[in-house]
Design a protein around this motif. Structure first.
Motif, short mmCIF file in Angstrom:
data_model
loop_
_atom_site.label_atom_id
_atom_site.label_comp_id
_atom_site.label_asym_id
_atom_site.label_seq_id
_atom_site.Cartn_x
_atom_site.Cartn_y
_atom_site.Cartn_z
N GLY A 243 47.96 42.11 37.24
CA GLY A 243 48.90 41.03 36.97
C GLY A 243 48.84 39.93 38.01
O GLY A 243 48.18 40.08 39.03
N ASP A 244 49.55 38.84 37.73
CA ASP A 244 49.65 37.70 38.65
C ASP A 244 48.32 36.98 38.86
O ASP A 244 48.03 36.52 39.96
N LEU A 245 47.52 36.87 37.81
CA LEU A 245 46.24 36.17 37.93
C LEU A 245 46.45 34.68 37.68
O LEU A 245 47.20 34.30 36.79
N GLY A 246 45.79 33.85 38.45
CA GLY A 246 45.86 32.40 38.26
C GLY A 246 44.99 31.98 37.09
O GLY A 246 44.16 32.76 36.61
N ASN A 247 45.15 30.75 36.63
CA ASN A 247 44.39 30.25 35.48
C ASN A 247 42.90 30.13 35.78
O ASN A 247 42.09 30.04 34.86
N GLU A 248 42.54 30.12 37.07
CA GLU A 248 41.12 29.96 37.43
C GLU A 248 40.34 31.27 37.31
O GLU A 248 39.12 31.29 37.35
N VAL A 249 41.04 32.41 37.13
CA VAL A 249 40.36 33.71 37.06
C VAL A 249 39.87 33.96 35.64
O VAL A 249 40.64 33.94 34.69
N ARG B 140 43.82 36.03 27.25
CA ARG B 140 44.04 34.60 27.06
C ARG B 140 44.86 34.33 25.80
O ARG B 140 44.85 35.11 24.86
N ASP B 141 45.54 33.20 25.79
CA ASP B 141 46.29 32.76 24.61
C ASP B 141 45.27 32.33 23.56
O ASP B 141 44.36 31.58 23.86
N THR C 103 44.88 31.48 30.43
CA THR C 103 45.11 32.90 30.68
C THR C 103 46.60 33.19 30.56
O THR C 103 47.43 32.32 30.83
N LYS C 104 46.91 34.41 30.19
CA LYS C 104 48.32 34.82 30.14
C LYS C 104 48.76 35.35 31.50
O LYS C 104 49.85 35.87 31.64
#
Length: 172
Positions: free
Chosen positions: A86-92, A114-115, A121-122
């Motif tokens: 959890g807590d992944l940024g959009n760049e991952v 991902r949405d 990313t979610k």
């Protein structure tokens, strides 16, 4: 019933891949013998339907009062040990997540969720291991480590709890 070589805990990636391929072939030939092609009836009779190379296993899922069929579960190794990241940024992305866990020998797959519409990313993903020791080690060592721009929060994935058992579908 032929016996199959199951790779041990310290099997090489090559041995594991070979065992997975062997298992896929065995399951495919099992399905072919059972005559599981229901596609020809749906094709409208005329032309013969192309038999699917991949075994079609139906995954019934349930969460938040909804039920659905989730075929993305076919992409994961069977009986794997999965970590929720959890807590992944959009760049991952999948590659960045995989790179973070590649040092574990039995690492099998990484996927960032991902949405479907925006492709953003979610903020979470999953990592899969074939060896429970690697799974436990990764869970211990990687919790709070930076993956991308943020420290990741790891926990054991509870996806099994959302999988519904469907009566009458057990293998003979």
């Amino acid at each position: 019933g032929s016996s199959m070589a199951v790779p041990g805990a310290n099997a090489s990636k090559e041995e594991i891949l070979k065992a997975q391929a062997e298992l896929k072939r065995a399951l495919a030939s099992q399905d072919a013998q059972a005559g599981m092609s229901s596609t020809s009836a749906a094709a409208g009779g005329g032309e013969a339907a192309q038999p699917s190379k991949k075994k079609q296993k139906v995954h019934y899922r349930t969460a938040a009062g909804e039920k659905w069929i989730d075929n993305t579960l076919d992409e994961w190794p069977e009986n794997d040990h999965r970590i929720f990241v959890g807590d992944l940024g959009n760049e991952v992305n999948d590659e960045a997540l995989a790179k973070a866990f590649m040092k574990y020998e039995s690492f099998a797959k990484a996927k960032v969720i991902r949405d479907n519409h925006s492709n953003k990313t979610k903020g979470f993903g999953f990592v899969s291991f074939l060896d429970p020791m690697d799974f436990a080690k990764a869970l211990r060592e990687m919790d709070g480590k930076y993956i991308g721009n943020r420290p990741a929060k790891l926990k054991r994935s509870d996806w099994h709890k959302r999988t519904m058992e469907v009566k009458g579908r057990a293998a003979k």
